[in-house]
Design an enzyme around this catalytic site. Structure first.
Site, PDB file in Angstrom:
ATOM      1  N   HIS A  13       0.840  -1.191   0.000  1.00  0.00           N
ATOM      2  CA  HIS A  13       0.000   0.000   0.000  1.00  0.00           C
ATOM      3  C   HIS A  13       0.882   1.250   0.000  1.00  0.00           C
ATOM      4  CE1 HIS A  13      -3.630  -2.200   1.474  1.00  0.00           C
ATOM      5  NE2 HIS A  13      -2.711  -2.981   2.011  1.00  0.00           N
ATOM      6  N   TYR A  41      -1.772  -1.618   9.145  1.00  0.00           N
ATOM      7  CA  TYR A  41      -0.642  -2.254   8.466  1.00  0.00           C
ATOM      8  C   TYR A  41       0.283  -2.958   9.447  1.00  0.00           C
ATOM      9  CZ  TYR A  41      -2.314   1.176   5.126  1.00  0.00           C
ATOM     10  OH  TYR A  41      -3.115   1.919   4.309  1.00  0.00           O
ATOM     11  N   HIS A 117      -2.424  -3.069  -3.483  1.00  0.00           N
ATOM     12  CA  HIS A 117      -3.806  -2.916  -3.023  1.00  0.00           C
ATOM     13  C   HIS A 117      -4.767  -2.885  -4.212  1.00  0.00           C
ATOM     14  CE1 HIS A 117      -6.813  -0.368  -0.452  1.00  0.00           C
ATOM     15  NE2 HIS A 117      -7.262  -1.581  -0.660  1.00  0.00           N
ATOM     16  N   LYS A 125      -8.855   1.899  -6.427  1.00  0.00           N
ATOM     17  CA  LYS A 125      -7.859   2.880  -6.003  1.00  0.00           C
ATOM     18  C   LYS A 125      -6.590   2.649  -6.812  1.00  0.00           C
ATOM     19  CE  LYS A 125      -9.147   3.054  -1.129  1.00  0.00           C
ATOM     20  NZ  LYS A 125      -8.614   3.079   0.216  1.00  0.00           N
ATOM     21  N   CYS A 127      -3.697   2.832  -5.377  1.00  0.00           N
ATOM     22  CA  CYS A 127      -2.765   2.355  -4.345  1.00  0.00           C
ATOM     23  C   CYS A 127      -2.166   1.006  -4.744  1.00  0.00           C
ATOM     24  CB  CYS A 127      -3.525   2.248  -3.028  1.00  0.00           C
ATOM     25  SG  CYS A 127      -2.582   1.608  -1.641  1.00  0.00           S
TER      26      CYS A 127
END
Length: 140
Positions: A13, A41, A117, A125, A127
């Site tokens: 991420h 995380y 991600h 996203k 990410c």
């Protein structure tokens, strides 16, 4: 906290913080705790490449909706440009630290699946703002 379960995945991420903004791992964890009620995380990699274990990899994080069981979450500080648009802002130190962390997990878990991600189904996203599969292939 719920147990992680057997590790099958490692998801990369970005923190979606502007390029060059030095945000400590503790701040990322505080943001996540305020938003999700827990640290998201397992690791946060700061601009200088320092790797901070923020959640033991025996506990489930909160980083991929519906897919956190058996999934280690790694976040690098950065991921957007000064205007907030997705950009791979990893410093050379962050890239090296991330590669070493992935290699460490792959040595422990040879069939580990490493994804960004954005590579998870249903995620809309950018990410982590780079193509994880292409990045991994560069080292092969």
């Amino acid at each position: 906290m719920p147990p992680l379960g057997p590790i099958r995945f490692l998801t990369i991420h970005c923190a979606a913080t502007p390029e060059g903004r030095d945000v400590p791992a503790e701040k990322i964890s505080a943001w996540d705790t305020a938003r999700f009620g827990q640290v998201s995380y397992h690791y946060v990699i700061e601009l200088d490449g320092s790797v901070h274990a923020t959640l033991p990899d025996t506990f489930k994080g909160a980083h991929v909706g519906g897919a956190n069981t058996g999934n280690v979450g790694v976040c690098y500080v950065g991921g957007v440009d000064k205007a907030g648009k997705p950009k791979d802002t990893r410093t050379p130190a962050q890239s090296a630290a991330l590669r070493k962390l992935v290699e460490t997990y792959r040595a422990r878990i040879p069939d580990l699946i490493v994804r960004g991600h954005r590579d998870w189904p249903g995620v809309a996203k950018a990410c982590p703002s780079f193509d994880v599969a292409a990045w991994l292939a560069q080292a092969a």
